[in-house]
Design a protein around this motif. Sequence first.
Motif, PDB file in Angstrom:
ATOM      1  N   SER A 171      -7.826  -4.310  -2.833  1.00  0.00           N
ATOM      2  CA  SER A 171      -6.307  -4.049  -2.745  1.00  0.00           C
ATOM      3  C   SER A 171      -6.076  -3.332  -2.881  1.00  0.00           C
ATOM      4  O   SER A 171      -4.792  -2.685  -2.616  1.00  0.00           O
ATOM      5  CB  SER A 171      -6.097  -5.977  -3.358  1.00  0.00           C
ATOM      6  OG  SER A 171      -6.337  -5.747  -5.033  1.00  0.00           O
ATOM      7  N   ASN A 220      -9.713  -3.213   2.782  1.00  0.00           N
ATOM      8  CA  ASN A 220      -8.667  -4.740   2.242  1.00  0.00           C
ATOM      9  C   ASN A 220     -10.202  -5.648   2.786  1.00  0.00           C
ATOM     10  O   ASN A 220     -10.550  -6.913   1.661  1.00  0.00           O
ATOM     11  CB  ASN A 220      -7.540  -4.746   3.636  1.00  0.00           C
ATOM     12  CG  ASN A 220      -6.449  -5.863   2.875  1.00  0.00           C
ATOM     13  OD1 ASN A 220      -7.002  -6.995   2.660  1.00  0.00           O
ATOM     14  ND2 ASN A 220      -5.568  -5.518   2.794  1.00  0.00           N
ATOM     15  N   ARG A 221     -10.922  -6.069   3.902  1.00  0.00           N
ATOM     16  CA  ARG A 221     -11.658  -6.687   4.044  1.00  0.00           C
ATOM     17  C   ARG A 221     -12.505  -6.961   2.958  1.00  0.00           C
ATOM     18  O   ARG A 221     -13.458  -8.003   3.046  1.00  0.00           O
ATOM     19  CB  ARG A 221     -11.748  -7.196   5.509  1.00  0.00           C
ATOM     20  CG  ARG A 221     -10.937  -7.608   6.410  1.00  0.00           C
ATOM     21  CD  ARG A 221     -11.580  -7.876   8.259  1.00  0.00           C
ATOM     22  NE  ARG A 221     -12.941  -8.567   8.443  1.00  0.00           N
ATOM     23  CZ  ARG A 221     -13.736  -7.525   9.310  1.00  0.00           C
ATOM     24  NH1 ARG A 221     -13.179  -6.606   9.964  1.00  0.00           N
ATOM     25  NH2 ARG A 221     -14.882  -8.196   9.152  1.00  0.00           N
ATOM     26  N   VAL A 231       1.541  -1.290   0.106  1.00  0.00           N
ATOM     27  CA  VAL A 231      -0.205  -0.015  -0.405  1.00  0.00           C
ATOM     28  C   VAL A 231       1.306   1.701  -0.213  1.00  0.00           C
ATOM     29  O   VAL A 231       1.685   1.278   1.086  1.00  0.00           O
ATOM     30  CB  VAL A 231      -0.702   0.197   1.393  1.00  0.00           C
ATOM     31  CG1 VAL A 231      -1.897   1.546   0.986  1.00  0.00           C
ATOM     32  CG2 VAL A 231      -1.596  -1.962   1.232  1.00  0.00           C
TER      33      VAL A 231
END
Length: 158
Positions: free
Chosen positions: A140, A135-136, A55
């Motif tokens: 991404s 993210n979950r 990231v």
Amino acid sequence: MGAGVAEKSGGSGRRRRGRGRSRPMAEINVTPFVDVMMVLLIIFMVAAPLMTVGVPVELPKTAANALPGEEEEEPLTVTLTAEGVVTIQTSEVPREELVTRLRAIAAERDSTRVFLRADGAAPYSDVMQVMGALNRGGFSDIGLVTDMGGPELDGQDS
């Protein structure tokens, strides 16, 4: 592995134990060398992706350039205010429903890119919690939105 000794071929086919009758072999066996190089290549191919950062981190008021935009669909924007209120595009979302809504949105979109706009006064832990929820939720490729005109950290201000 390495050089060996080759004997002159004599008439009887038996080994001779005379002096000076053997000469060094001129070939080098490269098979073990190739095997070692292949193993090292595989190790580096597996380990290299693990060493990269996933990231890109940009904080408010930076001198960073804008991210390139090559997508056809409208980019998804999640905003975190200083009070901790989270909005997706323009609709406010309770934190308990954030991951559920992000999963529903991710199922409809082709891109996994999302832009996170966080107030500079928002606590770092809140920003990280929202990033974990993104993210979950299936996103991404997270880009942090900042204002232009911050310090360049090379002794000069823009």
